[in-house]
Design an enzyme around this catalytic site. Structure first.
Site, PDB file in Angstrom:
ATOM      1  N   GLU A 127       0.846  -1.191   0.036  1.00  0.00           N
ATOM      2  CA  GLU A 127      -0.240  -0.124   0.101  1.00  0.00           C
ATOM      3  C   GLU A 127       0.825   1.152  -0.043  1.00  0.00           C
ATOM      4  OE1 GLU A 127      -3.141  -0.170   2.852  1.00  0.00           O
ATOM      5  OE2 GLU A 127      -3.715  -1.894   2.181  1.00  0.00           O
ATOM      6  N   HIS A 244      -9.435   9.286   2.821  1.00  0.00           N
ATOM      7  CA  HIS A 244      -8.951   8.160   2.052  1.00  0.00           C
ATOM      8  C   HIS A 244      -9.143   8.634   0.472  1.00  0.00           C
ATOM      9  CE1 HIS A 244      -8.511   4.177   0.052  1.00  0.00           C
ATOM     10  NE2 HIS A 244      -8.149   3.928   1.246  1.00  0.00           N
ATOM     11  N   ARG A 381      -1.279   8.999   8.971  1.00  0.00           N
ATOM     12  CA  ARG A 381      -1.309   7.426   9.255  1.00  0.00           C
ATOM     13  C   ARG A 381      -0.587   6.813   8.039  1.00  0.00           C
ATOM     14  NH1 ARG A 381      -4.603   2.960   8.462  1.00  0.00           N
ATOM     15  NH2 ARG A 381      -6.128   4.376   7.854  1.00  0.00           N
TER      16      ARG A 381
HETATM   17  C1  SIN Z   1      -7.680   0.461   2.642  1.00  0.00           C
HETATM   18  O1  SIN Z   1      -7.773  -0.682   2.577  1.00  0.00           O
HETATM   19  O2  SIN Z   1      -7.246   1.329   1.862  1.00  0.00           O
HETATM   20  C2  SIN Z   1      -7.563   1.088   3.962  1.00  0.00           C
HETATM   21  C3  SIN Z   1      -6.383   0.493   4.709  1.00  0.00           C
HETATM   22  C4  SIN Z   1      -6.031   1.695   5.825  1.00  0.00           C
HETATM   23  O3  SIN Z   1      -6.805   2.728   5.971  1.00  0.00           O
HETATM   24  O4  SIN Z   1      -5.045   1.384   6.590  1.00  0.00           O
END
Ligand code: SIN
Length: 534
Positions: A127, A244, A381
């Site tokens: 990620e 997000h 975060r």
């Molecule tokens: C996501 O799956 O994009 C969220 C993961 C997160 O916010 O830590």
């Protein structure tokens, strides 16, 4: 700010009083893990607002970041977390997170959590802002649900008491001024109850519902944070909210999270002209979340923005079954058609101030998970660090409470407030309008891009809503009181911080300023935001 005068009428003498040694508020990953770990030594009760499964944990998709793969190390996880935190991380907390994380995840696996595997080995995905593939996932994109399932099953095996539909109104203190329990609305009966304990652990999660667009479920109205503030706890870094970048954006659809893991596996962002607008930005689609969210915000001025799973090929459906199924319900097949997306409020980096063992500024009150802040996330975060944080600092609280041996503590007399609590005769005319307005104001003026003009307007508008608001003794209205309290706290912190850093972007102060490398602190009764150095 009138932050206390909304409580429910009550009869002190007929109040049902319940006792337990440790009271856990909230049933997400942090609350359940604390409860399980303490249950061998103490009588533990969990109070939860709706049902035990409902909360942010269950909705987490991408996964849980942990340095467990062969080519990873806690040092590397530490470095990535610090970098994402934009100069505001508490280094001690991050070190604990990265170093204790692997053992906590192994414990979770031993409790029955099943993460996806390839050839029998744990499968890690990538990620944003992780230098390695480090994120464990379950059932493709249903990681939170699997973790919650395993923890709930373990909770049941550990004979921990669980009371659902228990809405925490406020904290109760004993005659020494220590936290001694909570005043609870039992929602099925509309009766008030007192729950008294020798230690209370706040794990009530975040406050995404303060925003018009949020990936968080309906229960996330910040009740625990607001109650702690009313009781006198310090709140830290309340200006830092993470948006997000990718939530489903269709008329009539909820802001359903489209996991960052999708971009980690190759999905691409396209603007209304179907161009890859992140292509020339460092990190591209996997740049830090605040960078991606702002880029999308700018592109949305010209038209809709899309996430294209086509780059993943046929595996899109297998790897992201929940996203596939949800989008399909709205008529989109992700393997062939780009999804319209937009940013949404996702995570609060700030919260009730704690140290690295979960102690708040109030005696006998501990906190962990999203409602708490010890600076582990800094100003931004790192993706998928929150489930891990829930485990690691729950574990720290449990160690602390086991060392203290609270069994020996005496039950002190409770100091019930003298001037309770009558709901005013005059009820607000339409609180659903007030809620809608609050969420709009927060989204437009206290959202992804802020400036002093907008924040001042927001402050005036929210104060006006406060003046108009007089609640009924119902959960929705009690929530709204908390939302109003917290929105004003967040505006004050955002106005005061005259720089941009991580999740807090000020158009009028676009640069990060060394002078502001400090945490904001707010406490009830104090007019100005204070700061402590990191
Ligand atoms: C996501 O799956 O994009 C969220 C993961 C997160 O916010 O830590």
């Amino acid at each position: 700010m009138k932050d206390t005068d909304y409580l429910i009428s009550w009869d002190k003498n007929n109040l049902k009083v319940n006792y337990t040694e440790v009271l856990i508020l909230g049933s997400g990953v942090a609350g359940l893990f604390t409860a399980i770990k303490l249950s061998a030594n103490y009588d533990v009760t969990i109070l939860t607002k709706k049902n035990i499964m409902e909360g942010n944990t269950e909705h987490a998709q991408g996964g849980i970041a942990v340095a467990l793969s062969q080519d990873d190390s806690p040092e590397s996880h530490f470095e990535d977390t610090i970098k994402a935190g934009a100069g505001l991380c508490n280094l001690k907390a991050v070190k604990i997170l990265a170093e204790k994380g692997p053992d906590c995840v192994q414990e979770l696996i031993a409790m029955g959590a099943q993460f996806d595997r390839q050839n029998d080995q744990l499968d890690f995905t990538r990620e944003a802002a992780h230098s390695k593939k480090r994120v464990l996932h379950a059932k493709g994109d249903a990681t939170g649900e699997e973790i919650e399932r395993a923890l709930v099953a373990t909770t049941q095996r550990c004979s921990i008491k669980v009371k659902e539909d228990a809405y925490v109104i406020d904290f109760l203190k004993n005659n020494n001024g220590e936290i001694a329990g909570v005043l609870v609305l039992d929602t099925p009966t509309s009766k008030l109850e007192a729950w008294l304990a020798k230690a209370v652990v706040l794990a009530t999660g975040g406050l995404g519902q303060l925003y018009k667009y949020t990936t968080n479920p309906e229960v996330t109205t910040g009740d625990g944070i607001a109650a702690a503030y009313r009781a006198g706890a310090e709140l830290l870094d309340m200006e830092f909210v993470q948006f997000h970048p990718t939530a489903l954006l269709l008329p009539g659809s909820p802001s359903f999270l489209i996991s960052e893991a999708a971009r980690g596996e190759g999905a691409k962002l396209l603007n209304s002209r179907r161009e890859r607008f992140m292509k020339n930005i460092p990190g591209q689609e996997l740049a830090p979340r605040d960078v991606v969210a702002r880029a999308i915000w700018e592109e949305m001025k010209d038209g809709p923005v899309f996430l294209d799973f086509g780059f993943l090929g046929p595996q899109a459906k297998e790897r992201f079954p929940l996203i596939y199924k949800t989008c399909f319900q709205y008529g989109i097949d992700i393997s062939t058609t780009p999804i319209p997306i937009g940013p949404a409020a996702h995570y609060l980096m700030g919260g009730v101030g704690i140290n690295t063992v979960g102690e708040t500024s109030l005696p006998r009150l501990y906190a962990c998970g999203e409602c708490a802040c010890n600076g582990v996330h800094g100003a931004n975060r790192l993706a998928s660090n929150s489930l891990l944080e829930g485990l690691v600092f729950a574990s720290a609280i449990s160690e602390k409470l086991q060392t203290k041996n609270i069994v020996l503590d005496r039950w002190e007399d409770i100091n019930l407030p003298e001037v309770p609590l009558g709901v005013s005769e005059r009820y607000s005319s339409d609180s659903s309008n007030i809620r809608r307005e609050l969420r709009n104001i927060m989204w437009k003026k206290v959202g992804i891009i802020r400036d002093s003009e907008g924040l001042l307007k927001a402050q005036n508008q929210l104060s006006k809503l406060w003046r108009e608001f007089t609640p009924r003794p119902e959960i929705k209205e009690l929530e709204l009181g908390n939302m109003l309290t917290l929105s004003l706290i967040m505006v004050k912190a955002a106005l005061s911080r005259e720089e941009s850093r991580g999740g807090h972007f000020r158009r009028d102060f676009p640069l990060t300023d060394q002078q502001w490398q400090k945490h904001s602190v707010q406490k009830r009764g104090e007019e100005h935001v204070c700061y402590v150095s990191i």
